[in-house]
Design an enzyme around this catalytic site. Structure first.
Site, PDB file in Angstrom:
ATOM      1  N   HIS A 178      79.084  33.423  88.892  1.00  0.00           N
ATOM      2  CA  HIS A 178      78.515  33.909  87.622  1.00  0.00           C
ATOM      3  C   HIS A 178      78.137  35.394  87.762  1.00  0.00           C
ATOM      4  O   HIS A 178      76.947  35.759  87.695  1.00  0.00           O
ATOM      5  CB  HIS A 178      77.294  33.035  87.329  1.00  0.00           C
ATOM      6  CG  HIS A 178      76.674  33.122  85.979  1.00  0.00           C
ATOM      7  ND1 HIS A 178      76.199  34.290  85.433  1.00  0.00           N
ATOM      8  CD2 HIS A 178      76.412  32.154  85.062  1.00  0.00           C
ATOM      9  CE1 HIS A 178      75.665  34.030  84.244  1.00  0.00           C
ATOM     10  NE2 HIS A 178      75.792  32.745  83.996  1.00  0.00           N
ATOM     11  N   GLU A 234      82.591  35.741  84.541  1.00  0.00           N
ATOM     12  CA  GLU A 234      82.381  34.689  85.521  1.00  0.00           C
ATOM     13  C   GLU A 234      83.695  33.983  85.857  1.00  0.00           C
ATOM     14  O   GLU A 234      84.362  33.468  84.962  1.00  0.00           O
ATOM     15  CB  GLU A 234      81.368  33.689  84.965  1.00  0.00           C
ATOM     16  CG  GLU A 234      80.103  34.370  84.456  1.00  0.00           C
ATOM     17  CD  GLU A 234      79.237  33.458  83.601  1.00  0.00           C
ATOM     18  OE1 GLU A 234      79.265  32.228  83.821  1.00  0.00           O
ATOM     19  OE2 GLU A 234      78.541  33.962  82.706  1.00  0.00           O
TER      20      GLU A 234
END
Ligand code: TA6
Length: 276
Positions: free
Chosen positions: A152, A252
């Site tokens: 992420h 991400e």
């Protein structure tokens, strides 16, 4: 040089500096919270009000969302890896330009209470001009499990209005704000909250900022999440100041939604994200 360090609250991290770059990685979550090439600005955004609390994910850097991405009823959002303590299991700094580190997490009584599987999770990080993250999951159980995950990454940007993302044109995406399926027509720019899971992604993604262009390449993945909380959500986010949405964007590298993986016993899967 590889150094083991500790903050005043006892929070442990590893600091690496070599001839090309430096990095800081917390043992909690194998969380990369700083990456900077020599003579350049930091690549990753990190909240400057981050308190590095135990059991709470760091706001910024590269949280590892694992073994699920997103919300699961009565379970922690984005899984438990990002708040679990990893071990540093391998280091190699023989090359002055490139340092290799491996962090490992294995199932425990605690993890099995949340997710009842035996596993090994390894993050292999290569620190150089390029930052390479290889996240390998091995199913050590007798039964199959379903895996969704993401590296992420929070990228540091000069101002969100200067940002343009290319490489996702003509890709379908799930809009996580409306739960509708859409198609990305052009490059991505920001003038409102964006939370999207792009699918069928197969090429290089370009993050164009005023004075810098970054390239993100993924392997073992065909989904990419693009997120900026914008004004209202930013105010509600933990460890974010009201204006922080202007300074970051998340791209991400994921296995999410249609790209969720079923892993058979004894099988391994590696998600690779390269930032150059
Ligand atoms: O990846 C985007 C997202 O799932 C957003 O919906 C957002 O709220 C976020 O990640 C941050 O989640 P966190 O659990 O770290 O607060």
């Amino acid at each position: 040089m590889i150094q083991s360090k500790k903050l005043s609250n006892g929070f442990k991290f590893v600091e690496v500096s070599n001839d090309t770059a430096s990095v800081k990685i917390a043992l909690q979550g194998a969380h990369i919270f700083h990456y900077q090439r020599v003579g350049e600005e930091p690549v990753l955004w990190l909240s400057d009000i981050e308190a590095f609390d135990f059991g709470k994910s760091i706001r910024g850097g590269v949280p590892i969302c694992w073994p699920w991405f997103g919300i699961q009823e009565n379970l922690p959002q984005h899984g438990f890896a990002r708040t679990s303590m990893f071990a540093l299991t391998h280091t190699d700094d023989t090359n002055p330009n490139n340092t290799h580190l491996t962090f490992t997490l294995q199932d425990s009584n605690e993890s099995r209470k949340l997710w009842n599987y035996k596993f090994k999770l390894e993050l292999h990080v290569e620190i150089g001009d390029t930052l390479t993250m290889r996240l390998t999951t091995t199913n050590l159980d007798e039964k199959s499990f379903t895996l969704s995950q993401a590296l992420h990454s929070y990228f540091d940007v000069s101002h969100i209005s200067n940002v343009e993302i290319n490489g996702l044109e003509n890709k379908p995406y799930l809009d996580a704000l409306t739960w509708t399926k859409e198609l990305q027509k052009d490059s991505i720019t920001f003038n409102k909250e964006v939370d999207r899971v792009y699918q069928e992604v197969d090429g290089k993604i370009t993050l164009k900022d005023k004075n810098r262009t970054l390239y993100i390449e993924n392997e073992g993945s065909s989904s990419v999440v693009v997120w900026n909380p914008w004004i209202d959500k930013c105010k509600r986010m933990s460890a974010m100041k009201d204006d922080d949405y202007k300074k970051m964007v998340c791209i991400e590298s994921a296995n999410a939604f249609d790209d969720t993986i079923v892993m058979k016993p004894k099988s391994s899967h590696t998600l690779v994200a390269t930032v150059s």
